[in-house]
Design a protein around this motif. Sequence first.
Motif, short mmCIF file in Angstrom:
data_model
loop_
_atom_site.label_atom_id
_atom_site.label_comp_id
_atom_site.label_asym_id
_atom_site.label_seq_id
_atom_site.Cartn_x
_atom_site.Cartn_y
_atom_site.Cartn_z
N ILE A 106 16.02 100.03 40.07
CA ILE A 106 16.86 100.72 40.85
C ILE A 106 17.75 101.87 40.16
CG2 ILE A 106 19.07 100.54 42.11
CD1 ILE A 106 18.11 97.82 43.05
N VAL A 107 17.94 101.41 38.79
CA VAL A 107 18.90 102.54 38.15
C VAL A 107 17.82 103.87 37.74
CG1 VAL A 107 19.62 102.75 36.17
CG2 VAL A 107 20.56 101.27 37.02
N ALA A 108 16.66 103.83 37.97
CA ALA A 108 15.69 104.49 37.42
C ALA A 108 15.67 105.10 38.45
CB ALA A 108 14.04 104.50 36.43
N ALA A 109 15.68 104.59 40.04
CA ALA A 109 15.42 105.00 41.05
C ALA A 109 16.42 106.63 41.37
CB ALA A 109 15.32 105.42 42.16
N ALA A 110 17.47 105.60 40.64
CA ALA A 110 19.38 106.83 41.49
C ALA A 110 19.36 107.32 40.76
CB ALA A 110 20.51 105.18 40.64
N ARG A 111 19.26 107.33 39.08
CA ARG A 111 18.83 108.84 38.35
C ARG A 111 18.12 109.91 38.44
NH1 ARG A 111 19.05 105.12 32.55
NH2 ARG A 111 22.01 105.15 32.98
N GLU A 112 16.93 109.97 38.65
CA GLU A 112 15.78 110.52 39.91
C GLU A 112 16.62 111.24 40.55
OE1 GLU A 112 11.54 110.48 41.22
OE2 GLU A 112 11.61 109.19 39.88
N GLN A 113 17.05 110.73 41.63
CA GLN A 113 17.04 111.04 43.01
C GLN A 113 18.69 111.34 42.28
OE1 GLN A 113 17.53 108.02 45.56
NE2 GLN A 113 15.42 107.71 45.78
N ALA A 114 20.01 111.35 41.78
CA ALA A 114 20.83 112.26 41.03
C ALA A 114 21.17 113.64 41.45
CB ALA A 114 21.66 111.17 39.61
N GLN A 152 15.49 74.78 34.80
CA GLN A 152 15.27 76.15 33.87
C GLN A 152 14.62 77.08 34.13
OE1 GLN A 152 16.48 74.17 30.17
NE2 GLN A 152 18.34 73.45 31.06
N GLU A 153 13.13 76.97 33.69
CA GLU A 153 12.33 78.12 34.27
C GLU A 153 11.71 78.80 35.41
OE1 GLU A 153 7.50 78.16 34.23
OE2 GLU A 153 8.57 76.32 32.82
N THR A 154 12.44 78.46 36.11
CA THR A 154 12.72 78.92 37.31
C THR A 154 13.70 80.20 36.95
OG1 THR A 154 11.83 77.08 39.01
CG2 THR A 154 12.58 78.75 39.51
N ALA A 155 14.80 79.63 36.94
CA ALA A 155 15.87 80.43 36.70
C ALA A 155 15.62 81.53 35.51
CB ALA A 155 17.22 79.58 35.96
N GLN A 156 15.46 81.11 34.70
CA GLN A 156 14.88 82.38 33.41
C GLN A 156 13.56 83.59 34.39
OE1 GLN A 156 13.20 80.43 30.31
NE2 GLN A 156 14.66 80.10 29.21
N THR A 157 13.24 83.08 35.02
CA THR A 157 12.23 84.03 35.95
C THR A 157 12.44 85.01 36.92
OG1 THR A 157 10.70 82.55 35.47
CG2 THR A 157 9.75 84.05 37.60
N ILE A 158 13.95 84.78 37.85
CA ILE A 158 14.64 84.64 38.33
C ILE A 158 15.65 85.94 37.92
CG2 ILE A 158 16.31 84.48 39.78
CD1 ILE A 158 15.22 81.92 40.92
N ARG A 159 16.13 85.53 36.55
CA ARG A 159 17.10 86.44 35.81
C ARG A 159 16.36 87.68 35.32
NH1 ARG A 159 19.48 82.31 34.11
NH2 ARG A 159 18.08 81.29 32.60
N ARG A 160 14.51 86.97 34.61
CA ARG A 160 14.09 88.41 33.80
C ARG A 160 13.14 89.48 35.16
NH1 ARG A 160 9.55 85.58 32.37
NH2 ARG A 160 8.81 86.03 34.17
N GLY A 218 17.19 91.45 36.26
CA GLY A 218 16.43 92.56 35.49
C GLY A 218 15.52 93.71 35.55
N GLN A 219 15.08 93.14 36.08
CA GLN A 219 13.36 94.35 36.49
C GLN A 219 13.97 94.98 37.97
OE1 GLN A 219 10.17 92.37 35.87
NE2 GLN A 219 9.02 91.89 33.99
#
Length: 145
Positions: A74-82, A57-65, A68-69
């Motif tokens: 990726i979203v920030a880079a896409a907005r910058e390149q848009a 569960q701890e590993t899964a939380q780390t992977i999810r975090r 998410g980061q």
Amino acid sequence: MSLRDFLERFRPTGTPGAAVTGVPPDRAAERAAELAPALAQLTAVQQEADRIRAAGQETAQTIRRDAGQEAEGIVAAAREQAPEVRRQAAEPVIRDALREADAVRAAGDRAADTVRERGRAGLPSLVDDAVAQALRPAAGTGAAP
């Protein structure tokens, strides 16, 4: 108490022959004594499984975090390149529209030139007609100057 345990009380405890009195064996205690070591081992295994589950569960939380980061990056880079991507996507459309506008403008210029030439060609006869029309009312009035 189960029916079987109840009936076990009436079972003879000795060998056939002369009756010997005795206390029937305690089957529940025997079973508990027999199963206690196995259950103790299962307790250790169960604790190990709980530890593994908690680590998972701890590993899964780390992977999810981390995911998410990464997604935020990726979203920030896409907005910058848009804006640049939009400009590149619009470039061929704008080029085609400008080419079409130039063609329409050239066709309009040719049509205007044609109208001007017709106007120039017919202008002398129009002037003659206009002068004739202008002089006609003056000649028809009969008034002497």
